[in-house]
Design a protein around this motif. Structure first.
Motif, PDB file in Angstrom:
ATOM      1  N   PRO A 182       0.824  -1.213   0.000  1.00 54.78           N
ATOM      2  CA  PRO A 182       0.000   0.000   0.000  1.00 54.78           C
ATOM      3  C   PRO A 182       0.860   1.264   0.000  1.00 54.78           C
ATOM      4  CG  PRO A 182       0.103  -0.859   2.217  1.00 54.78           C
ATOM      5  CD  PRO A 182       0.873  -1.824   1.348  1.00 54.78           C
ATOM      6  N   MET A 183       0.455   2.245  -0.789  1.00 54.70           N
ATOM      7  CA  MET A 183       1.233   3.478  -0.911  1.00 54.70           C
ATOM      8  C   MET A 183       0.720   4.582   0.003  1.00 54.70           C
ATOM      9  SD  MET A 183       2.173   3.772  -4.947  1.00 54.70           S
ATOM     10  CE  MET A 183       0.859   2.822  -5.667  1.00 54.70           C
ATOM     11  N   PHE A 184      -0.562   4.546   0.361  1.00 55.91           N
ATOM     12  CA  PHE A 184      -1.120   5.562   1.262  1.00 55.91           C
ATOM     13  C   PHE A 184      -1.835   4.827   2.392  1.00 55.91           C
ATOM     14  CE2 PHE A 184      -4.037   8.529   3.071  1.00 55.91           C
ATOM     15  CZ  PHE A 184      -3.439   9.767   2.958  1.00 55.91           C
ATOM     16  N   VAL A 185      -1.374   5.052   3.631  1.00 54.97           N
ATOM     17  CA  VAL A 185      -1.916   4.336   4.783  1.00 54.97           C
ATOM     18  C   VAL A 185      -2.410   5.337   5.808  1.00 54.97           C
ATOM     19  CG1 VAL A 185      -1.440   2.719   6.648  1.00 54.97           C
ATOM     20  CG2 VAL A 185      -0.357   2.400   4.412  1.00 54.97           C
ATOM     21  N   SER A 186      -3.695   5.218   6.168  1.00 50.40           N
ATOM     22  CA  SER A 186      -4.251   6.037   7.235  1.00 50.40           C
ATOM     23  C   SER A 186      -4.103   5.294   8.555  1.00 50.40           C
ATOM     24  CB  SER A 186      -5.730   6.333   6.965  1.00 50.40           C
ATOM     25  OG  SER A 186      -6.335   6.929   8.091  1.00 50.40           O
ATOM     26  N   GLN A 187      -3.429   5.911   9.502  1.00 44.99           N
ATOM     27  CA  GLN A 187      -3.288   5.328  10.830  1.00 44.99           C
ATOM     28  C   GLN A 187      -4.412   5.770  11.756  1.00 44.99           C
ATOM     29  OE1 GLN A 187       0.728   6.921  11.257  1.00 44.99           O
ATOM     30  NE2 GLN A 187       1.552   4.839  11.253  1.00 44.99           N
ATOM     31  N   ALA A 188      -5.078   6.862  11.394  1.00 48.74           N
ATOM     32  CA  ALA A 188      -6.243   7.335  12.148  1.00 48.74           C
ATOM     33  C   ALA A 188      -6.881   8.498  11.400  1.00 48.74           C
ATOM     34  CB  ALA A 188      -5.840   7.784  13.560  1.00 48.74           C
ATOM     35  N   SER A 189      -8.187   8.436  11.174  1.00 54.57           N
ATOM     36  CA  SER A 189      -9.037   9.537  10.702  1.00 54.57           C
ATOM     37  C   SER A 189      -8.398  10.412   9.619  1.00 54.57           C
ATOM     38  CB  SER A 189      -9.433  10.416  11.890  1.00 54.57           C
ATOM     39  OG  SER A 189     -10.325  11.436  11.476  1.00 54.57           O
ATOM     40  N   GLY A 216     -12.594  11.606  -6.559  1.00 57.35           N
ATOM     41  CA  GLY A 216     -13.680  11.561  -5.580  1.00 57.35           C
ATOM     42  C   GLY A 216     -13.195  11.821  -4.169  1.00 57.35           C
ATOM     43  N   SER A 217     -14.111  11.678  -3.207  1.00 62.25           N
ATOM     44  CA  SER A 217     -13.816  11.941  -1.798  1.00 62.25           C
ATOM     45  C   SER A 217     -13.804  10.634  -1.010  1.00 62.25           C
ATOM     46  CB  SER A 217     -14.863  12.895  -1.201  1.00 62.25           C
ATOM     47  OG  SER A 217     -14.843  14.144  -1.876  1.00 62.25           O
ATOM     48  N   TYR A 218     -12.871  10.543  -0.092  1.00 60.61           N
ATOM     49  CA  TYR A 218     -12.711   9.324   0.699  1.00 60.61           C
ATOM     50  C   TYR A 218     -12.512   9.686   2.166  1.00 60.61           C
ATOM     51  CZ  TYR A 218     -11.788   7.153  -3.840  1.00 60.61           C
ATOM     52  OH  TYR A 218     -11.892   6.719  -5.129  1.00 60.61           O
ATOM     53  N   VAL A 219     -13.055   8.839   3.046  1.00 59.62           N
ATOM     54  CA  VAL A 219     -12.839   8.945   4.476  1.00 59.62           C
ATOM     55  C   VAL A 219     -12.245   7.618   4.946  1.00 59.62           C
ATOM     56  CG1 VAL A 219     -13.872   9.292   6.740  1.00 59.62           C
ATOM     57  CG2 VAL A 219     -14.779  10.523   4.768  1.00 59.62           C
ATOM     58  N   LEU A 220     -11.060   7.676   5.532  1.00 58.29           N
ATOM     59  CA  LEU A 220     -10.358   6.463   5.958  1.00 58.29           C
ATOM     60  C   LEU A 220     -10.202   6.452   7.468  1.00 58.29           C
ATOM     61  CD1 LEU A 220      -7.437   6.403   3.330  1.00 58.29           C
ATOM     62  CD2 LEU A 220      -9.756   5.451   3.111  1.00 58.29           C
ATOM     63  N   ALA A 221     -10.339   5.276   8.047  1.00 55.14           N
ATOM     64  CA  ALA A 221     -10.059   5.099   9.470  1.00 55.14           C
ATOM     65  C   ALA A 221      -8.636   4.542   9.589  1.00 55.14           C
ATOM     66  CB  ALA A 221     -11.093   4.156  10.082  1.00 55.14           C
ATOM     67  N   GLU A 222      -8.493   3.325  10.086  1.00 53.60           N
ATOM     68  CA  GLU A 222      -7.180   2.674  10.110  1.00 53.60           C
ATOM     69  C   GLU A 222      -7.131   1.697   8.948  1.00 53.60           C
ATOM     70  OE1 GLU A 222      -6.237   0.952  13.863  1.00 53.60           O
ATOM     71  OE2 GLU A 222      -6.839   2.723  15.011  1.00 53.60           O
ATOM     72  N   GLN A 223      -6.733   2.191   7.788  1.00 52.41           N
ATOM     73  CA  GLN A 223      -6.727   1.371   6.594  1.00 52.41           C
ATOM     74  C   GLN A 223      -5.930   2.060   5.512  1.00 52.41           C
ATOM     75  OE1 GLN A 223     -11.205   2.871   5.950  1.00 52.41           O
ATOM     76  NE2 GLN A 223     -10.634   1.404   4.387  1.00 52.41           N
ATOM     77  N   SER A 224      -5.652   1.335   4.450  1.00 56.25           N
ATOM     78  CA  SER A 224      -4.961   1.914   3.309  1.00 56.25           C
ATOM     79  C   SER A 224      -5.988   2.475   2.325  1.00 56.25           C
ATOM     80  CB  SER A 224      -4.103   0.863   2.608  1.00 56.25           C
ATOM     81  OG  SER A 224      -4.925  -0.117   1.991  1.00 56.25           O
ATOM     82  N   LEU A 225      -5.545   3.389   1.494  1.00 56.17           N
ATOM     83  CA  LEU A 225      -6.438   3.927   0.462  1.00 56.17           C
ATOM     84  C   LEU A 225      -6.825   2.824  -0.510  1.00 56.17           C
ATOM     85  CD1 LEU A 225      -7.862   6.169  -1.080  1.00 56.17           C
ATOM     86  CD2 LEU A 225      -5.664   6.783  -2.119  1.00 56.17           C
ATOM     87  N   GLU A 226      -5.897   1.936  -0.837  1.00 55.59           N
ATOM     88  CA  GLU A 226      -6.198   0.849  -1.759  1.00 55.59           C
ATOM     89  C   GLU A 226      -7.342  -0.033  -1.266  1.00 55.59           C
ATOM     90  OE1 GLU A 226      -1.632   1.308  -2.199  1.00 55.59           O
ATOM     91  OE2 GLU A 226      -3.207   1.931  -0.826  1.00 55.59           O
ATOM     92  N   SER A 227      -7.413  -0.235   0.045  1.00 51.88           N
ATOM     93  CA  SER A 227      -8.465  -1.102   0.596  1.00 51.88           C
ATOM     94  C   SER A 227      -9.826  -0.447   0.517  1.00 51.88           C
ATOM     95  CB  SER A 227      -8.152  -1.441   2.058  1.00 51.88           C
ATOM     96  OG  SER A 227      -8.263  -0.281   2.894  1.00 51.88           O
ATOM     97  N   ALA A 228      -9.879   0.895   0.354  1.00 50.67           N
ATOM     98  CA  ALA A 228     -11.150   1.609   0.296  1.00 50.67           C
ATOM     99  C   ALA A 228     -11.690   1.702  -1.115  1.00 50.67           C
ATOM    100  CB  ALA A 228     -10.991   3.004   0.889  1.00 50.67           C
ATOM    101  N   LEU A 229     -10.923   1.298  -2.098  1.00 52.50           N
ATOM    102  CA  LEU A 229     -11.338   1.447  -3.487  1.00 52.50           C
ATOM    103  C   LEU A 229     -12.348   0.389  -3.868  1.00 52.50           C
ATOM    104  CD1 LEU A 229      -7.874   2.258  -5.117  1.00 52.50           C
ATOM    105  CD2 LEU A 229      -9.635   3.843  -4.285  1.00 52.50           C
TER     106      LEU A 229
END
Length: 499
Positions: free
Chosen positions: A458-465, A486-499
């Motif tokens: 993963p290239m972009f990882v959200s550790q929190a909010s 588009g717009s994305y809201v991430l918790a503890e996850q990678s951007l790739e996992s939200a796609l």
């Protein structure tokens, strides 16, 4: 017609739409329907016409309609078979072999926006200017005035009017967006693309934020005041970004052409603007685009210059020409300068901007409470701590660490393979930028336009909010390329996992 609408409304009710949405839809339908409509006669006419296939004929042009047009050009109004809709066509320079197609933007003037441009072009080119269906002298059939549908019309025009295989396509504002979409959908059909202040390209949230943001890079204001303004704008951006992932009333029309046509179909500007907002230009395949010239007004508030910089980032063969004191319609405010740039754009070479990095700098950049706000050039590392006014312009740094800071950067390169970039309680607005390695985010926000990530997933990882607003963004690994918008809201996850 009314039966079809009621059946569709009943289907929505059966699926469990809440009462509030039902009322909104019913009110929209009632508001849009003509008061004196005779539904029985309408049905009878359709029944009587079964089996008949009359050939549609466009009404001939009148002298009154052509009052504002020069008499030396050739004009006609014909029916476009793709949509059975009338189309106004202006031709000039009929003796030339190379054809230039002009596509206008929103507004009542339509092809008249090009009247200052056509004389200069007609000295060297066969010029074709049209009024898009629904605009100007092409009013008639009602359909969804989307880039997809307009692209079909443009393809028909090119096939019908081109003098040779070499066709140049020039689009302004909404017409620029439509031309961009056409070049993607019909690769190989045009030789060169020229986009003039193309509108509707950025994600809608990014655009709304642009409208509400002030220029805080004003040296005549005390730094303390500029820091306060930056904090206020940052808070406003947080509120606006939440709308990007919330309820969007315009999407009520997205999947239902009959509802759209009944409520806003004959309101041309609204119909076309709404359809333009719905098109996600971030997912187009820009690698197949022809050589592209971008001509932009530096003071454009409708299609900000950021749009041009983002487009230049994703277009492999592109060049940008900026008219410094021009706004959204430079061909009318600065006709002489614009015509010179346009003629050069149609003839001059276009070269690739891709250049490898040769960063060998050992310089380390520091900012603490805005004691240094502007960075450019090469760095080994940059560290930002409680800095609200930082700007990167053509920065190349192998490492970036941010805490409690706000950064605006453009035309930059950040990170390297295997490097981790840490962003904590901060905000980044990036345009025409490369990010290498991996980016970690904690309680941070990002607005990316024309940004490419290079590295391993993963290239972009959200550790929190984390919140992201993406326009013309790409993630490129050794095995695949992903286009994002588009717009994305991430918790503890990678951007790739939200796609």
């Amino acid at each position: 017609m009314i039966s079809a609408v009621l059946n569709r409304l009943n289907t929505w009710i059966d699926k469990g739409l809440n009462v509030g949405k039902q009322l909104i839809l019913m009110l929209l339908v009632v508001w849009a329907l003509p008061v004196e409509a005779n539904w029985l006669n309408d049905i009878n006419r359709k029944v009587r016409s079964l089996g008949e296939q009359p050939v549609p004929v466009a009404n001939p042009l009148t002298e009154l309609e052509l009052t504002d047009y020069p008499t030396q050009y050739h004009y006609e109004r014909i029916m476009v078979p793709t949509h059975d809709t009338p189309l106004f066509v202006l031709q000039a320079g009929l003796e030339h072999q190379k054809t230039v197609i002009l596509i206008h933007g929103l507004g009542d003037l339509a092809s008249k926006d090009w009247l200052n441009v056509i004389p200069a072009l007609a000295q060297q080119y066969h010029v074709v200017a049209i009024d898009l269906p629904g605009f100007g002298l092409s009013q008639g059939a009602v359909f969804t005035y989307s880039p997809k549908e307009y692209a079909k019309v443009i393809d028909w025009v090119i096939g019908q009017y081109r003098h040779s295989d070499g066709v140049h396509l020039v689009g302004h504002s909404m017409g620029g967006a439509i031309s961009l979409y056409y070049a993607n959908q019909y690769p190989g059909r045009i030789e060169r693309l020229v986009l003039v202040d193309a509108a509707g390209i950025l994600d809608r949230t990014a655009y709304i934020k642009h409208l509400s943001t002030r220029d805080n890079d004003q040296t005549d204001l005390p730094q303390g005041l500029r820091r306060v303004i930056a904090r206020v704008d940052n808070f406003a951006d947080k509120i606006l970004e939440k709308t990007g992932t919330g309820l969007d009333p315009t999407r009520l029309f997205s999947g239902d052409s009959s509802l759209r046509n009944m409520t806003i179909g004959d309101k041309t500007n609204m119909n076309a603007a709404l359809a333009l907002m719905e098109q996600n230009f971030s997912v187009l395949n820009y690698q197949t685009m022809p050589a592209t010239q971008l001509i932009w007004g530096a003071l454009d508030t409708v299609a900000p210059l950021r749009t041009a910089n983002a487009l230049q980032h994703v277009l492999p063969l592109s060049q940008l020409q900026v008219i410094n004191d021009a706004g959204h319609v430079p061909m009318k405010s600065h006709p002489h300068v614009f015509n010179q740039l346009l003629l050069t754009s149609l003839q001059g070479p276009v070269v690739s901007r891709l250049q490898p990095s040769n960063n060998v700098s050992q310089r380390v950049g520091h900012c603490f409470q805005d004691d240094k706000t502007h960075f450019s050039g090469q760095y080994k590392e940059i560290i930002l701590n409680d800095c609200k006014l930082v700007r990167f312009n053509r920065v190349d740094t192998e490492s970036l660490s941010m805490t409690d800071s706000i950064l605006s950067m453009e035309k930059s390169r950040v990170g390297r393979a295997g490097q981790t970039l840490q962003i904590t309680r901060s905000a980044i607005n990036a345009t025409d930028t490369e990010i290498h390695g991996r980016m970690y985010s904690q309680h941070s926000r990002f607005d990316f336009a024309g940004v490419t990530f290079y590295g391993e997933s993963p290239m972009f990882v959200s550790q929190a909010s984390t919140r992201l607003v993406l326009s013309l963004t790409r993630m490129i690994t050794p095995t695949q390329s992903t286009r994002l918008g588009g717009s994305y809201v991430l918790a503890e996850q990678s951007l790739e996992s939200a796609l």
